[in-house]
Design a protein around this motif. Structure first.
Motif, short mmCIF file in Angstrom:
data_model
loop_
_atom_site.label_atom_id
_atom_site.label_comp_id
_atom_site.label_asym_id
_atom_site.label_seq_id
_atom_site.Cartn_x
_atom_site.Cartn_y
_atom_site.Cartn_z
N ASP A 165 114.60 -30.20 40.56
CA ASP A 165 115.86 -29.45 40.53
C ASP A 165 115.97 -28.60 39.26
OD1 ASP A 165 116.71 -30.45 42.97
OD2 ASP A 165 117.90 -32.07 42.09
N GLU A 168 113.67 -25.65 39.49
CA GLU A 168 114.23 -24.63 40.37
C GLU A 168 115.26 -23.78 39.61
OE1 GLU A 168 115.29 -22.31 43.76
OE2 GLU A 168 113.48 -23.34 43.03
N GLU A 169 116.03 -24.41 38.74
CA GLU A 169 116.98 -23.64 37.93
C GLU A 169 116.24 -22.65 37.03
OE1 GLU A 169 119.59 -26.12 35.72
OE2 GLU A 169 120.34 -27.21 37.48
N GLU A 170 115.11 -23.10 36.46
CA GLU A 170 114.33 -22.20 35.60
C GLU A 170 113.71 -21.07 36.42
OE1 GLU A 170 114.43 -22.37 32.26
OE2 GLU A 170 115.89 -23.94 32.74
N ARG A 171 113.25 -21.40 37.61
CA ARG A 171 112.67 -20.36 38.46
C ARG A 171 113.72 -19.30 38.78
NH1 ARG A 171 112.58 -18.51 43.25
NH2 ARG A 171 114.11 -20.04 44.00
N ARG A 172 114.94 -19.74 39.09
CA ARG A 172 116.01 -18.79 39.41
C ARG A 172 116.42 -17.97 38.19
NH1 ARG A 172 120.04 -22.39 43.33
NH2 ARG A 172 118.58 -22.57 45.08
N ARG A 173 116.30 -18.57 37.01
CA ARG A 173 116.62 -17.83 35.78
C ARG A 173 115.52 -16.82 35.45
NH1 ARG A 173 117.79 -19.72 30.34
NH2 ARG A 173 116.02 -21.18 30.51
N GLY A 174 114.34 -17.00 36.05
CA GLY A 174 113.22 -16.11 35.78
C GLY A 174 112.37 -16.53 34.61
N ARG A 177 107.47 -18.86 36.62
CA ARG A 177 107.13 -18.30 37.92
C ARG A 177 106.60 -19.38 38.86
NH1 ARG A 177 103.69 -12.89 37.15
NH2 ARG A 177 104.28 -12.69 39.35
N THR A 201 112.21 -26.91 46.48
CA THR A 201 112.10 -26.69 45.04
C THR A 201 110.65 -26.30 44.74
OG1 THR A 201 111.84 -29.09 44.82
CG2 THR A 201 114.03 -28.18 44.36
#
Length: 348
Positions: A165, A168-174, A177, A201
């Protein structure tokens, strides 16, 4: 330079990867930057590091220095960040010099990612890896004593779900990758894959484990998992901490070498290891091959390998390795290597 797909993503990485773990101890900043320049000139665009680097030795004073050295190159070469695929790692439980040995958790991921981003002087990390499982693993010579019987599976799975989880937050923040594992077991890797698919995720795309002519633990179970689940191997220590170069045969310990700094080579220095190296050196000599290039080409040619992580302390060592990147081993050589492996299994 051949490239391989990173798991089930659209990203490709070069099948050879420049390792950096000595940058900041054995290799100075200017020399490290020269290595990046040479690697890029020769087609290697994949770079692997970790928040805890450099090693030889690991110390509180040098933690993060390798990422800083890479960040200094990125700062100098403005506009060239996109030329590199950068992988780094979040240290697992027990490293007292980082977060007082705290385990990887949902609570540590954000701060650890931010720390790596600052040191690397970048806005994103291409591949973010967990350096080793909190619960321990069979790696770092723990295969002789690791006992998973006291592990609480449900607790481990809960921790994994929380970490996914947070990733996934980091991925959405960019900020990241893709996500990869390291020093993981077959059971652990299977759980990460299952949980990621169930929760949508980040699915692990790689597994960075030790693999070489002398250390072939990956061949059983993990190889099958890697192939069928597109979890490509990033092979580290493909030269077995320098043993496969032959430079330590006959009791030699070159000044400034890894064995000069770490006498037992992390548990790899055994009589059986030297006997196995002799067998592989003989194969190389019979076929007119350079033993370093042969050892690396063998790892690169395995069907589950995505990239081979190699390191060099000197620029001429790097040049020598890069000269052999296109080497492909013939069937006769491969058969002799298999026979040597049967005669010298598990040398350490």
């Amino acid at each position: 330079m051949q490239k391989n797909r990173l798991g089930r993503t659209d990203m490709e990485v070069t099948r050879y990867c420049l390792g950096t773990m000595t940058w900041g101890t054995q290799t100075g900043t200017d020399a490290a930057h020269a290595q990046i320049d040479m690697a890029l000139e020769r087609g290697v665009t994949f770079l692997d590091t970790a928040e805890m680097y450099p090693v030889n030795p690991v110390s509180a004073e040098t933690i993060g220095r390798t990422e800083q050295i890479i960040g200094q190159w990125i700062a100098k070469a403005r506009g060239r960040r996109g030329d590199l695929v950068v992988a780094t790692k979040h240290s697992g439980e027990g490293l007292s010099k980082v977060r007082d040995g705290a385990p990887i958790s949902a609570a540590t991921i954000r701060e650890t990612v931010e720390g790596s981003l600052r040191r690397l002087d970048t806005d994103y990390i291409d591949l973010y890896q967990f350096h080793w499982p909190n619960r321990g693993s069979y790696h770092f010579r723990q295969n002789w004593r690791y006992d998973p019987s006291d592990v609480e599976p449900e607790q481990v799975l809960d921790e994994m779900a929380g970490c996914l989880d947070a990733l996934e937050e980091e991925r959405r923040r960019g900020t990241i990758r893709h996500f990869g594992l390291s020093n993981e077991t077959a059971w652990g890797a299977a759980q990460w894959l299952r949980l990621a698919e169930r929760t949508d995720t980040p699915r692990p795309v790689t597994i960075q484990n030790e693999y070489s002519l002398l250390w072939r633990q990956f061949d059983t179970d993990l190889a099958e998992l890697a192939l069928h689940e597109d979890l490509g191997l990033l092979a580290y220590s493909p030269l077995a901490a320098g043993l496969l170069t032959g430079k330590y045969q006959g009791g030699a310990v070159p000044s400034g070498s890894r064995m000069d700094l770490v006498a037992e080579l992390g548990g790899r220095r055994t009589a059986r290891a030297f006997a196995a190296v002799d067998a592989y050196l003989d194969i190389a000599a019979r076929h007119g091959l350079d033993p370093v290039q042969m050892a690396l080409a063998w790892v690169a040619g395995r069907p589950f390998t995505t990239s081979v992580i190699f390191g060099a302390t000197e620029l001429d060592q790097l040049s020598h390795i890069l000269d052999g990147m296109d080497l492909a081993l013939g069937d006769e050589v491969l058969a002799e290597i298999d026979e040597a492996h049967r005669e010298h299994p598990m040398p350490y």
